[in-house]
Design an enzyme around this catalytic site. Structure first.
Site, mmCIF file in Angstrom:
data_model
loop_
_atom_site.group_PDB
_atom_site.id
_atom_site.type_symbol
_atom_site.label_atom_id
_atom_site.label_comp_id
_atom_site.label_asym_id
_atom_site.label_seq_id
_atom_site.Cartn_x
_atom_site.Cartn_y
_atom_site.Cartn_z
ATOM 1 N N ASN A 1 0.610 -1.580 0.130
ATOM 2 C CA ASN A 1 -0.068 0.029 0.245
ATOM 3 C C ASN A 1 0.926 1.277 0.299
ATOM 4 O O ASN A 1 1.414 1.033 0.591
ATOM 5 C CB ASN A 1 -0.990 -0.253 1.034
ATOM 6 C CG ASN A 1 -0.770 -1.467 1.844
ATOM 7 O OD1 ASN A 1 -2.315 -2.391 0.603
ATOM 8 N ND2 ASN A 1 -0.892 -1.858 2.560
ATOM 9 N N GLU B 1 8.649 -4.350 -0.678
ATOM 10 C CA GLU B 1 7.909 -3.477 -0.577
ATOM 11 C C GLU B 1 8.000 -2.472 -0.645
ATOM 12 O O GLU B 1 7.007 -1.299 -1.000
ATOM 13 C CB GLU B 1 6.997 -3.516 0.850
ATOM 14 C CG GLU B 1 6.523 -4.976 1.253
ATOM 15 C CD GLU B 1 5.445 -5.730 -0.052
ATOM 16 O OE1 GLU B 1 5.208 -4.777 -0.399
ATOM 17 O OE2 GLU B 1 5.495 -7.236 -0.037
HETATM 18 ZN ZN LIG Z 1 5.533 -8.441 -4.540
#
Ligand SMILES: [Zn+2]
Length: 887
Positions: free
Chosen positions: A303, A336
């Site tokens: 996110n 990430e």
């Molecule tokens: Zn990933």
């Protein structure tokens, strides 16, 4: 199914909601050629979402005001919604006038919400206001709850969101497809004593009635709906400045001290990425939010500005975290964070190109680890990723890296080792082909040109060519649009004027249809790098046969450096020379060469003896990371010999003889300041020799287990799961019950999950069944139970599958909605029993749509291909072991 919901009207509840005054950006930014469920009649530009969760009753109320543009006159607006109850909806024209009324209906199968109007709605700007309510799930889909014991030992519940691939629609009615980028304003009403987190920093917080506070967050940049994030709970946050922004880790109160390792990693990586991508991280802050529990299918989610990570993959807890997990914390951060650019800032237009996100982030994760921790041996892990991908890619049921995704279920299934690991391997090969600095320049151009937009795979190749990577597109296209693995067969080589000269013949490697792949192979342009001395040579294969000339007349090593995605079949003479050379090769080549040869032997391209000659050529005192992988290869053979106990005993004896001394040298306990790779090798040695019932390991395990029952610190935290794993595997009822009692007693969510999983490791049939029964009770916790079932499946796949089939409705409640079709593949992963094939086929037919059966088909293909080879592997391996008694 389409069911009627409510009549729309200008209801009292909506009176007074002002139309947004926001200026709408230019219309059609959405690519109309991208396949989609939604008709392209309207484009959302901005969502203002207000949400009030009711954590205790697992429900929430929401209101969304969407600024949109109708781009074609239409009688209906169709957007996504799943499991939402729509109370009312209202469309107002930006030009003013009376609100438009229509009928709302939902289609549960298509996950759409349709608003039908009596007359055509003209093009132009509108505001759509929807009041609705939804569910808080207990698995990681949409808005979900994770329960845990807090610092004081009391039951607590936090809320988090998980929207990729297609679950934002469980939180907000929306155009929930990646190329409908829009800005988001989020407002949340949460308990006044909790912390609320979203993509952006909060702009205001004020107390409101009912012990709640209303938190408003800053507007996000334009982004895809799957990247929206919201969490609320009894959190604490640690933070520091880095790369011109603020990085933070948000954890359950009391866990702050375990977050510093991840925070330091975040702070280290951000400036590196700002430089590498050439575009600074665009949001004001980057948080990583930790949640207790787990999913069977992901550990973290990118996110934008608010990464979510399950605690076991982010908290460094000296009581239970292993060295491998500590290294994974760094790698997960890098992965990430790479997505903050590759995925979040620049997003694939559609799920067909999911690999652009996942292959790239996996590659960047490994590259970042090599950059900051060169002593961790990440270059060997990259070879491991290639091998993992090839395991799937050698089967008939594989698929190309760029694939056709038409359903939500297919989008979920796209998150497999082809997207991640083959994607990573192909990018590593292309970076090597382009050269690292040209490649980086290509990435910088790509990010700069497509920031805040959507792309397709070909956009990346175009940027690379423009940066100077000439000829890259041809290679890239072959490896991303075709499935499978090239097989390069090396002809006998000659020494001519101080160079090695040979011919490379290209076909296709297959584990389950060797003859067919040889007769009708796919064709690739393969960049082949080879050495026969100190200087490497590179050619790109074209057509069936390519001539190769390499400076020097030493042993010919093809795929030197191991960045190539292909298999190499040598002549017996070349293999013998190379096997003798293994101890002198760089570590990545050692592992790559051995894995290549063993795989060719297992698939029947050459005798088992050739692969075993390579496998046994690795010195037991060599590179710890390679030795760790080699032990894994021996152990895989051991498992394949199930039903041939005498041959298995020879492998066990060989492992004890070869690797026992390495364990003695490392000792049973971690040493302060030891190399990280030693700390990784030790648990592998303990676990494998414990599995083979090495008396010294078993005696130490018993002693430690007895001591641990008195004192939880009696086993070093980094080895706790390893030693208890040896006990759990050989457990009797008393040991099993003792581990369960410890699982019940601990307040650490990570330790608790670890101990419950261990209960599924017992070899004993009765205890395995007991573990399955336990998984269906409330005791392990909503997200822990499926891990317990998976653990049982490692030793008892058939038992676990029969149990799951008998309790399918109950078990489905324990798995992410997006992962259900893949759960069966996971359970079958350690089975080699052809009798399971009809069971899997019947399951797929009864429970999965025809286009959604790929994961189960992959499990079936693997079992079938392994069972075809089993008798030969058993006989040849037995003969080789008998002829090669250890010194
Ligand atoms: Zn990933």
């Amino acid at each position: 199914m389409k069911s009627f919901i409510a009549l729309l009207s200008a209801s009292a509840a909506l009176a007074g909601v002002p139309a947004s005054a926001q200026l709408l950006p230019k219309a059609d930014t959405v690519d109309p050629t991208v396949p989609t469920q939604l008709p392209r009649t309207a484009i959302p530009h901005h969502y203002a979402i207000s949400v009030t969760p009711h954590a205790q009753r697992l429900a929430f109320d929401g209101r969304v005001v969407i600024d949109l543009e109708v781009i074609r006159p239409t009688k209906e607006l169709v957007l996504n919604a799943a499991d939402l109850k729509i109370a009312s909806a209202l469309l107002r024209s930006g030009k003013g006038g009376a609100p438009l009324t229509g009928r709302v209906s939902v289609n549960d199968d298509a996950q759409t919400l349709t608003i039908s109007f009596p007359r055509s709605v003209p093009t132009g700007a509108y505001t759509l206001t929807i009041l609705y309510s939804g569910k808080i799930n207990t698995q990681a889909n949409g808005l979900f709850a994770l329960d845990y014991k807090n610092k004081e030992g009391k039951n607590a519940r936090s809320l988090f969101s998980q929207f990729e691939a297609a679950d934002a629609r469980r939180f907000v009615p929306s155009w929930d497809e990646p190329d409908y980028k829009a800005t988001f304003d989020l407002t949340a009403r949460v308990p006044a004593n909790e912390m609320a987190v979203s993509n952006m920093p909060a702009t205001s917080s004020r107390n409101v009635a009912g012990g709640l506070k209303e938190v408003r967050f800053q507007r996000t940049p334009i982004m895809s709906s799957y990247l929206l994030f919201f969490a609320s709970g009894d959190f604490e946050r640690v933070a520091k400045p880095a790369g011109g922004r603020e990085v933070g880790i948000v954890v359950s109160r009391g866990n702050g001290s375990k977050a510093h390792y991840a925070l330091d990693a975040e702070a280290q990586i951000l400036p590196y990425f700002n430089d590498y991508f050439g575009t600074p991280y665009p949001l004001p802050k980057l948080d990583n939010v930790a949640g207790p529990g787990q999913s069977q299918f992901f550990s973290a989610m990118e996110n934008w500005g608010a990464i979510f990570t399950f605690e076991y993959a982010i908290l460094d807890d000296p009581a239970i975290t292993t060295e491998a997990q500590r290294q994974d914390i760094f790698a997960t951060e890098a992965h990430e964070m790479a997505h903050q650019w590759f995925g979040d800032l620049v997003t694939m237009a559609w799920w067909d190109d999911l690999w652009l996100n996942e292959g790239f982030a996996s590659w960047m994760e490994n590259k970042t680890t090599q950059h900051f921790h060169p002593d961790w041996g990440a270059e060997i892990d990259r070879v491991g990723s290639r091998e993992g991908a090839m395991g799937l890619d050698a089967l008939n049921s594989t698929h190309p890296v760029v694939q056709q995704v038409r359903t939500v279920e297919q989008a979920n299934q796209a998150f497999d080792s082809i997207s991640y690991s083959k994607g990573e391997s192909v990018i590593a090969m292309l970076e090597d082909f382009a050269g690292p600095s040209v490649w980086r320049e290509g990435i910088r151009r790509y990010v700069a040109a497509h920031a805040h937009q959507n792309t397709r795979t070909t956009d990346l190749w175009a940027a690379q060519e423009a940066a100077g990577a000439h000829g890259l597109s041809v290679v890239a296209k072959d490896f991303t649009t075709q499935p499978g693995i090239p097989l390069i067969t090396v002809a006998p080589s000659q020494c001519v004027n101080g160079s090695t000269v040979t011919a490379l013949t290209q076909t296709q490697f297959s584990a389950d249809r060797r003859e067919e792949a040889a007769a009708r192979p796919l064709a690739w342009h393969v960049p082949v790098k080879a050495t026969a001395g100190s200087t490497a040579a590179q050619v790109v294969t074209a057509g069936r046969t390519t001539r190769l000339t390499v400076p020097g007349c030493g042993p010919l090593l093809v795929n030197a450096g191991q960045t190539g995605y292909y298999r190499t079949l040598y002549t017996p003479q070349q293999s013998a020379v190379l096997a003798a050379r293994v101890p002198q090769l760089p570590a990545a080549d050692q592992y790559g060469l051995i894995a290549n040869s063993v795989s060719l032997s297992l698939a029947g391209y050459q005798p088992m003896a050739t692969g075993l000659d390579f496998l046994s050529a690795m010195p037991a005192n060599g590179n710890a990371k390679v030795v760790q992988r080699i032990i894994g290869r021996w152990d895989d053979l051991y498992d394949r010999l199930d039903g041939a106990p005498a041959t298995q005993a020879m492998i066990a004896a060989r492992a004890q003889h070869d690797f026992g001394p390495r364990l003695q040298q490392l000792r049973f306990v971690p040493r302060a300041g030891e190399p990280a790779v030693d700390a990784l090798l030790r648990p592998t040695l303990i676990g494998t020799l414990g599995k083979y019932r090495d008396p010294r390991v078993l005696a130490e395990a018993s002693w430690l287990f007895a001591a641990w029952q008195q004192n939880p610190d009696a086993i070093a935290g980094s080895l706790k799961a390893t030693w208890l794993g040896v006990i759990a595997r050989n457990a009797d009822q008393a040991a099993w019950t003792a581990i369960r009692a410890k699982a019940q007693a601990t307040n650490s969510a990570i330790e608790r999950a670890t101990l419950y999983r261990l209960l599924g490791r017992a070899k004993d049939d009765r205890l395995a069944r007991q573990a399955l029964e336990l998984a269906l009770t409330d005791e392990p916790g909503k997200t822990v139970s499926s891990g317990l079932i998976t653990a049982v499946a490692e030793q008892h796949p058939r038992m676990a599958i029969d149990f799951v089939l008998a309790h399918l409705a109950q078990v489905n409640q324990l798995i992410d909605i997006s992962g259900r079709s893949r759960f069966m593949q996971r359970l079958a992963a350690s089975s080699r029993d052809p009798a399971l094939i009809p069971v899997l086929e019947a399951y797929a037919k009864a429970n999965l749509g025809e286009s959604d059966r790929k994961p189960v088909q992959q499990a079936i293909d693997r079992i079938r291909s392994e069972s075809v080879q089993a008798a030969r592997i058993r006989a040849e391996t037995g003969a080789w072991l008998a002829a090669h008694p250890q010194g």
